[in-house]
Design a protein around this motif. Structure first.
Motif, PDB file in Angstrom:
ATOM      1  N   ASP A  36       0.837  -1.188   0.000  1.00 41.63           N
ATOM      2  CA  ASP A  36       0.000   0.000   0.000  1.00 41.63           C
ATOM      3  C   ASP A  36       0.879   1.248   0.000  1.00 41.63           C
ATOM      4  O   ASP A  36       2.076   1.194   0.328  1.00 41.63           O
TER       5      ASP A  36
ATOM      6  N   GLN B  67     -13.243   0.479  -9.028  1.00 41.54           N
ATOM      7  CA  GLN B  67     -12.082   1.315  -9.328  1.00 41.54           C
ATOM      8  C   GLN B  67     -12.413   2.368 -10.385  1.00 41.54           C
ATOM      9  O   GLN B  67     -11.973   3.514 -10.298  1.00 41.54           O
TER      10      GLN B  67
ATOM     11  N   LEU C 126     -14.200   5.077  -8.734  1.00 43.73           N
ATOM     12  CA  LEU C 126     -13.265   5.914  -7.986  1.00 43.73           C
ATOM     13  C   LEU C 126     -12.656   6.974  -8.900  1.00 43.73           C
ATOM     14  O   LEU C 126     -12.531   8.151  -8.518  1.00 43.73           O
TER      15      LEU C 126
ATOM     16  N   ASN D 280      -4.213   1.538  -3.657  1.00 46.49           N
ATOM     17  CA  ASN D 280      -4.578   0.766  -2.465  1.00 46.49           C
ATOM     18  C   ASN D 280      -5.817  -0.092  -2.681  1.00 46.49           C
ATOM     19  O   ASN D 280      -6.067  -1.018  -1.899  1.00 46.49           O
ATOM     20  N   SER D 281      -6.572   0.197  -3.730  1.00 42.54           N
ATOM     21  CA  SER D 281      -7.750  -0.618  -4.045  1.00 42.54           C
ATOM     22  C   SER D 281      -7.429  -1.804  -4.951  1.00 42.54           C
ATOM     23  O   SER D 281      -8.293  -2.647  -5.194  1.00 42.54           O
ATOM     24  N   THR D 282      -6.206  -1.877  -5.443  1.00 38.42           N
ATOM     25  CA  THR D 282      -5.872  -2.925  -6.404  1.00 38.42           C
ATOM     26  C   THR D 282      -5.698  -4.274  -5.718  1.00 38.42           C
ATOM     27  O   THR D 282      -5.312  -4.366  -4.548  1.00 38.42           O
TER      28      THR D 282
END
Length: 307
Positions: A103, A192, A195, A277-279
């Motif tokens: 992250d 994503q 986002l 950080n969402s991956t």
């Protein structure tokens, strides 16, 4: 044999403005070979000096003596760049590869942005003597040619980024940002993508503000070149003036625009961090694989130069 290679995405690297100066654009093209998205790299790093000459000639319309100086300077600059800058880019890519599995934070993303932007000035300063030599010999007709080409690029910018429909602008920006992200991570999922959409909608980016700054920078550039031509200072003095002017390329002389850039970069750092950080593990693995590929391409280019 000329190495051709993939385009590295710039999504995770906040970009403060779209550069309008012909000097800045030349430098960005050199850095972009390893660190940013630029279609020129697909045509081969070894041909970049010739491509840049033709591009610059489209602005200046060099005479024979200027052509010789510009070609010689670009040939030498590319050799210098391969020898001294590409190894540093390879190390930078290796560090990015090492970090991509973990992250991150907005502050760290902004550190990456600063690191990459800091690599512009050495190239500018390396080119300063040649820029000085050509600038001192520019004719009124050549200055008019530069102004004409600036006007054409302004029309192109307006057509691409200043559509009357704000919805069209938003859709185009979302599309570009998603494409950039997917060049690193592979396909984004729906959350994503949402986002990215939300970030674009809340972004402080203003095409009108950027357009105004582009035009200010263009006027600054032409005014500087005209003053240099008319005053005809001694070369050492002219070189010092050029070096000082080049230091403004990545730092606007206008306080309001610098404040705007700071807000825009901070926003993009937030987006880059949140998206990263969402991956998933698979997406981070894909990013590491692609970064390794870019690093291999850069190392191959360094090896070609040593051969």
């Amino acid at each position: 044999m000329t190495t051709t290679f993939k385009t590295m995405p710039t999504f995770a690297l906040p970009r403060p403005w779209r550069r309008s100066s012909i000097i800045a654009a030349l430098v960005v093209a050199l850095v972009a070979v390893a660190l940013a998205g630029c279609s020129l790299v697909q045509l081969g790093y070894g041909q970049l000096d010739a491509l840049l000459f033709r591009w610059l000639d489209g602005y200046v319309e060099f005479d024979d003596a200027q052509s010789l100086r510009a070609r010689s300077a670009l040939d030498e600059a590319l050799a210098w760049h391969r020898r001294t800058q590409l190894p540093d880019y390879a190390q930078l890519l290796a560090r990015a590869e090492a970090e991509v599995g973990a992250d991150t934070t907005p502050a760290r993303m902004c550190e990456w942005s600063d690191e990459i932007r800091g690599r512009l000035d050495p190239i500018l300063q390396h080119l300063a003597p040649a820029i000085t030599d050509v600038a001192l010999t520019l004719s009124p007709a050549q200055l008019a040619s530069i102004e004409k080409r600036f006007a054409e690029t302004n029309d192109e910018f307006r057509d691409r980024y200043l559509q009357r429909s704000l919805q069209r602008r938003e859709r185009a920006t979302v599309k570009r940002e998603i494409e950039q992200a997917e060049m690193l991570y592979g396909k984004l999922d729906e959350a994503q993508r949402a986002l990215v959409v939300e970030s674009v909608r809340s972004s402080p980016y203003s095409a009108e503000v950027v357009d105004a700054e582009r035009r200010n920078r263009q006027r600054d550039t032409v005014a500087f070149l005209r003053r240099l031509r008319e005053s005809q200072p001694a070369r050492d003095d002219a070189l010092a003036q050029v070096r000082t002017f080049l230091r403004t390329v990545d730092h606007s002389p206008r306080d309001a625009y610098r404040a705007y850039v700071a807000r825009y970069v901070a926003h993009n750092c937030e987006l880059a961090s949140a998206l990263h950080n969402s991956t998933s593990a698979a997406q981070r693995g894909e990013a590491a694989k692609r970064l390794a590929g870019y690093r291999g391409d850069v190392r191959a280019l360094v090896g070609e130069g040593a051969g």
